[in-house]
Design an enzyme around this catalytic site. Sequence first.
Site, PDB file in Angstrom:
ATOM      1  N   CYS A   1       0.837  -1.200   0.000  1.00  0.00           N
ATOM      2  CA  CYS A   1       0.000   0.000   0.000  1.00  0.00           C
ATOM      3  C   CYS A   1       0.877   1.257   0.000  1.00  0.00           C
ATOM      4  CB  CYS A   1      -0.979  -0.037   1.165  1.00  0.00           C
ATOM      5  SG  CYS A   1      -2.357   1.126   0.974  1.00  0.00           S
TER       6      CYS A   1
ATOM      7  N   HIS B   1      -3.433  -5.613   0.962  1.00  0.00           N
ATOM      8  CA  HIS B   1      -2.806  -5.823   2.268  1.00  0.00           C
ATOM      9  C   HIS B   1      -2.777  -7.309   2.653  1.00  0.00           C
ATOM     10  CE1 HIS B   1      -2.514  -1.653   3.903  1.00  0.00           C
ATOM     11  NE2 HIS B   1      -3.483  -1.419   3.036  1.00  0.00           N
TER      12      HIS B   1
ATOM     13  N   GLU C   1      -1.035  -8.564   5.087  1.00  0.00           N
ATOM     14  CA  GLU C   1      -0.958  -8.670   6.550  1.00  0.00           C
ATOM     15  C   GLU C   1      -2.333  -8.596   7.194  1.00  0.00           C
ATOM     16  OE1 GLU C   1      -1.258  -4.264   6.025  1.00  0.00           O
ATOM     17  OE2 GLU C   1      -0.397  -5.957   4.911  1.00  0.00           O
TER      18      GLU C   1
END
EC number: 6.3.5.3
Length: 230
Positions: free
Chosen positions: A85, A202, A204
């Site tokens: 990002c 993302h 994570e």
Amino acid sequence: MTVAVIQFGGSNCDRDSVRALSHLGIDAERVWYEDGLPDDATGVMLPGGFSYGDYLRAGAMAGRTPILASIREAAAEGLPVLGVCNGAQIGCEAGLTPGAFTVNRSARFQCERIHVRVENADTPWTAAYDEGAVLELPIAHGEGRFEADDDTYDRLVEEDRILLRYCDADGDVTDAANPNGSRDNVAGVLGSQETVAVMMPHPERATLPDLGGTDGTGLLRGFERTTTTV
């Protein structure tokens, strides 16, 4: 191994990234950018957020800090680097990867779950998947539209450096499945070495089962597949 998760003023995914990596058994620690790149770092993650408040343009100021020069040198020696990002924007601004991420086609901040298709499974970041695999991952960005001039884009395609493309749940790459207007639905690309990658989704945020979905796990495990000490 210790992955250095670089924290800038305005970073907001650094703790999430450390927690996700730790959940996978990958040692990780936050590193304040002014402290420099640790000598024992075996990988670098540039996390999401709003470094420097996105002034000038997203990632522009962070991409010109001294630690990015160190990361660029280490990456040339094989240190694995993943930008996510805002980290992807920083990576492009710093010259780790080609192209640029700019304002979404909608001119709005987009926060949703999307699908991406694995375009190249022969990299440390995508080795857990088959080519063509469809992943469901979150996005949260206002400047996520990938752009590159024709020569740069053609080179990325010819060298098989397109990592991910936005798609629908069936894996079809369509304009309707493109959340931000990225050129040819590009969601992630490789640097000149396969150990360097940037992506807008993302991973994570898709590794902890309690948060819904673990499709990002394999992407983060790329740090286990290639480790080099600075």
